[in-house]
Every structure is written in structure tokens, then in C-alpha cells.
Design a protein around this motif. Structure first.
Motif, PDB file in Angstrom:
ATOM      1  N   PRO A  62       0.829  -1.217   0.000  1.00 27.90           N
ATOM      2  CA  PRO A  62       0.000   0.000   0.000  1.00 27.90           C
ATOM      3  C   PRO A  62       0.863   1.267   0.000  1.00 27.90           C
ATOM      4  O   PRO A  62       1.793   1.390   0.806  1.00 27.90           O
ATOM      5  CB  PRO A  62      -0.803  -0.116   1.305  1.00 27.90           C
ATOM      6  CG  PRO A  62      -0.730  -1.567   1.684  1.00 27.90           C
ATOM      7  CD  PRO A  62       0.599  -2.037   1.201  1.00 27.90           C
ATOM      8  N   ASN A 113      -1.144   4.172  -4.926  1.00 27.15           N
ATOM      9  CA  ASN A 113      -2.179   3.190  -5.270  1.00 27.15           C
ATOM     10  C   ASN A 113      -3.340   3.222  -4.282  1.00 27.15           C
ATOM     11  O   ASN A 113      -4.050   2.235  -4.110  1.00 27.15           O
ATOM     12  CB  ASN A 113      -1.607   1.781  -5.403  1.00 27.15           C
ATOM     13  CG  ASN A 113      -1.090   1.209  -4.092  1.00 27.15           C
ATOM     14  OD1 ASN A 113      -1.335   1.747  -3.011  1.00 27.15           O
ATOM     15  ND2 ASN A 113      -0.366   0.095  -4.168  1.00 27.15           N
ATOM     16  N   SER A 114      -3.524   4.386  -3.660  1.00 26.49           N
ATOM     17  CA  SER A 114      -4.632   4.587  -2.715  1.00 26.49           C
ATOM     18  C   SER A 114      -4.599   3.578  -1.575  1.00 26.49           C
ATOM     19  O   SER A 114      -5.647   3.114  -1.110  1.00 26.49           O
ATOM     20  CB  SER A 114      -5.989   4.524  -3.442  1.00 26.49           C
ATOM     21  OG  SER A 114      -6.051   5.483  -4.473  1.00 26.49           O
ATOM     22  N   THR A 162      -3.717   0.470  -1.499  1.00 26.43           N
ATOM     23  CA  THR A 162      -4.332  -0.802  -1.876  1.00 26.43           C
ATOM     24  C   THR A 162      -3.393  -1.972  -1.584  1.00 26.43           C
ATOM     25  O   THR A 162      -2.287  -2.035  -2.128  1.00 26.43           O
ATOM     26  CB  THR A 162      -4.688  -0.806  -3.375  1.00 26.43           C
ATOM     27  OG1 THR A 162      -5.587   0.296  -3.633  1.00 26.43           O
ATOM     28  CG2 THR A 162      -5.357  -2.104  -3.791  1.00 26.43           C
ATOM     29  N   SER A 163      -3.837  -2.903  -0.771  1.00 24.10           N
ATOM     30  CA  SER A 163      -3.016  -4.064  -0.418  1.00 24.10           C
ATOM     31  C   SER A 163      -3.383  -5.293  -1.247  1.00 24.10           C
ATOM     32  O   SER A 163      -2.578  -6.220  -1.358  1.00 24.10           O
ATOM     33  CB  SER A 163      -3.179  -4.401   1.068  1.00 24.10           C
ATOM     34  OG  SER A 163      -4.526  -4.720   1.369  1.00 24.10           O
ATOM     35  N   TRP A 167      -5.534  -6.334  -4.983  1.00 23.72           N
ATOM     36  CA  TRP A 167      -6.227  -5.871  -6.186  1.00 23.72           C
ATOM     37  C   TRP A 167      -6.582  -7.083  -7.030  1.00 23.72           C
ATOM     38  O   TRP A 167      -5.781  -8.014  -7.176  1.00 23.72           O
ATOM     39  CB  TRP A 167      -5.329  -4.921  -6.969  1.00 23.72           C
ATOM     40  CG  TRP A 167      -5.966  -4.218  -8.135  1.00 23.72           C
ATOM     41  CD1 TRP A 167      -5.556  -4.249  -9.441  1.00 23.72           C
ATOM     42  CD2 TRP A 167      -7.106  -3.341  -8.119  1.00 23.72           C
ATOM     43  NE1 TRP A 167      -6.358  -3.453 -10.229  1.00 23.72           N
ATOM     44  CE2 TRP A 167      -7.317  -2.879  -9.438  1.00 23.72           C
ATOM     45  CE3 TRP A 167      -7.967  -2.905  -7.109  1.00 23.72           C
ATOM     46  CZ2 TRP A 167      -8.352  -2.016  -9.773  1.00 23.72           C
ATOM     47  CZ3 TRP A 167      -9.004  -2.041  -7.451  1.00 23.72           C
ATOM     48  CH2 TRP A 167      -9.180  -1.607  -8.767  1.00 23.72           C
ATOM     49  N   HIS A 220      -6.248   2.754  -7.975  1.00 28.81           N
ATOM     50  CA  HIS A 220      -5.745   1.704  -7.098  1.00 28.81           C
ATOM     51  C   HIS A 220      -4.482   1.037  -7.646  1.00 28.81           C
ATOM     52  O   HIS A 220      -4.012   0.054  -7.091  1.00 28.81           O
ATOM     53  CB  HIS A 220      -6.831   0.656  -6.855  1.00 28.81           C
ATOM     54  CG  HIS A 220      -8.002   1.185  -6.090  1.00 28.81           C
ATOM     55  ND1 HIS A 220      -7.982   1.368  -4.729  1.00 28.81           N
ATOM     56  CD2 HIS A 220      -9.223   1.612  -6.506  1.00 28.81           C
ATOM     57  CE1 HIS A 220      -9.139   1.863  -4.331  1.00 28.81           C
ATOM     58  NE2 HIS A 220      -9.908   2.028  -5.386  1.00 28.81           N
ATOM     59  N   THR A 221      -3.953   1.579  -8.742  1.00 28.44           N
ATOM     60  CA  THR A 221      -2.750   1.029  -9.354  1.00 28.44           C
ATOM     61  C   THR A 221      -1.736   2.142  -9.586  1.00 28.44           C
ATOM     62  O   THR A 221      -2.036   3.133 -10.255  1.00 28.44           O
ATOM     63  CB  THR A 221      -3.080   0.340 -10.688  1.00 28.44           C
ATOM     64  OG1 THR A 221      -4.009  -0.728 -10.452  1.00 28.44           O
ATOM     65  CG2 THR A 221      -1.825  -0.231 -11.339  1.00 28.44           C
ATOM     66  N   LEU A 226     -11.656  -3.909  -6.427  1.00 30.29           N
ATOM     67  CA  LEU A 226     -11.271  -4.246  -5.056  1.00 30.29           C
ATOM     68  C   LEU A 226     -11.850  -5.605  -4.661  1.00 30.29           C
ATOM     69  O   LEU A 226     -12.866  -6.028  -5.225  1.00 30.29           O
ATOM     70  CB  LEU A 226     -11.769  -3.168  -4.093  1.00 30.29           C
ATOM     71  CG  LEU A 226     -11.072  -1.817  -4.177  1.00 30.29           C
ATOM     72  CD1 LEU A 226     -11.819  -0.764  -3.354  1.00 30.29           C
ATOM     73  CD2 LEU A 226      -9.612  -1.909  -3.716  1.00 30.29           C
TER      74      LEU A 226
END
Length: 211
Positions: free
Chosen positions: A33, A37-38, A40-41, A43, A136-137, A207
Motif C-alpha cells: 500500500p 495506489n490509494s 491498496t493491499s 487488487w 488503485h494502481t 477491489l
């Protein structure tokens, strides 16, 4: 105070009991995260290969039907996994070469046929001329993976190549790399016989679900 502590304990227990899981048919990408990528753990990515070749508008529609958005890879492992999925999709269509559409498009000021603009910053660099919509990427690694001589910013009628595909190509310096394409076409209108530029599919991301 005691009620607050009890509430916090319940929230912690519930959070610990929940797990993140990608829907069936989606690849699971574990990520570090970051702000890019906001945070994001995890995806989830699915590659879709419809019966007909597709342009970017159709690609986005296919993703929306899956509750997803156009996506791309964040690191080399993801690039290779998506490339493997592309190879499998091509094999199902009895094709050796071809491409799928990824998230990515030229900055609005770079969507021009004015070579003086394309030759100046930020439009003159493969690292800065494009951006992505998927928040998210992290797209940093993606824009280090252009095929040889790309992005070429080729013109057709009033447009310039402004979208992005990932291709399986017979040349090693273009294989499993990205290429700029005309957004409105399923195959190159200037070289329609070149099957390695045909858009057979799309990469969609979302997500995970809580379970």
C-alpha cells in the motif's frame, strides 16, 4: 469509557475475522500500500476475451459489467501474469500473437497532432505523456515498459495514438510490452493485417470482497 473500550474490542475482533478475497475468475495481486495506489493491499484483475475484437469504449463497457474498471500492472510479476492470461486467451482463439487493452491514455494536452507540442514536456517523455484513471494502481512501473520505438504517437485522420495495449509480439523487444494505439479502433487502421496489434481482450480490475 468502558462502553468505548468494549466497542473498540468488538470492532477489532470483527476486523480480524474478516478476510479479503477476489471473486472467482479474478487474479489476486498482493500489493504494497502506498499513496500512489490509494493504499491498496489487494487488487483483483480479470482478463476478458469477447468473440469480437474491441476498441477502448467496448473494453470499458466489458469491465463495467464485471463491476470493474480498466486496469494495468503495477510491477513485473503482475505484467507477466497478465501476459500469461493474454497468451491463454489468444490460444483459445487459435492465435499466436495479439493484444489486450489496458488502462492508460495520453494527457489531454498531449492528444494533438501538433508536433511542437508532442516534442515538448510533458508530451515528449514516455514517462510523463500518459496517465491512468485506475486510482488503485501505481502506474510508475507501467510507463517504463514500452515496446521498442514506442510510444510512437502515430496519426490517423484527425487523431493521434492515445490509448494503451499490452501485446504478445514475435519480436522480443516488443513482446509483453505496452504500445500506444488509436482508442476508437479494434485493429490498426493503418496496418489492419498486423494481427499482433489486434485488441482481443481487456484487463479489468476491482477491489476484493470482505468475507
Amino acid at each position: 469509557m468502558q462502553k468505548f473500550i468494549l466497542f473498540a474490542f468488538i470492532v477489532a475482533v470483527v476486523a480480524d475475522a474478516c478476510t479479503l478475497k477476489c471473486p472467482d475468475g479474478f487474479m489476486t495481486f498482493k500489493r504494497t500500500p502506498t499513496c500512489k495506489n490509494s493504499m491498496t493491499s489487494l487488487w483483483c484483475v480479470k482478463t476478458i476475451f469477447p468473440e469480437q475484437l474491441i476498441n477502448v469504449t467496448t473494453a470499458k463497457s466489458l469491465c463495467e459489467k464485471e463491476g470493474s474498471v480498466l486496469t494495468t500492472f503495477e510491477n513485473d510479476d503482475e505484467r507477466l501474469q497478465i501476459s500469461s492470461a493474454l497468451l491463454a486467451g489468444l490460444a483459445s482463439k487459435k492465435q499466436y500473437y495479439g493484444a489486450l487493452i489496458l488502462d492508460g491514455h495520453r494527457l489531454s494536452q498531449c492528444q494533438t497532432q501538433d508536433r511542437s507540442i508532442l516534442g515538448a514536456s510533458p508530451c515528449n517523455s514516455p514517462k510523463t505523456a500518459f496517465t491512468t484513471d485506475d486510482k488503485h494502481t501505481d502506474n510508475t512501473f507501467m510507463f517504463l515498459n514500452w515496446a521498442a520505438t514506442e510510444p510512437s504517437a502515430s496519426f490517423y485522420e484527425k487523431g493521434v495514438e492515445s490509448c494503451v495495449q499490452l501485446g504478445i509480439h514475435p519480436l522480443g523487444d516488443r513482446d509483453k510490452k505496452i504500445n500506444d494505439i488509436l482508442c476508437d479502433y479494434a485493429k490498426s487502421p493503418t496496418n489492419p493485417a498486423a494481427g499482433y496489434f489486434w485488441n482481443f481482450g481487456v484487463a479489468c480490475g476491482r477491489l476484493p470482497d470482505y468475507q
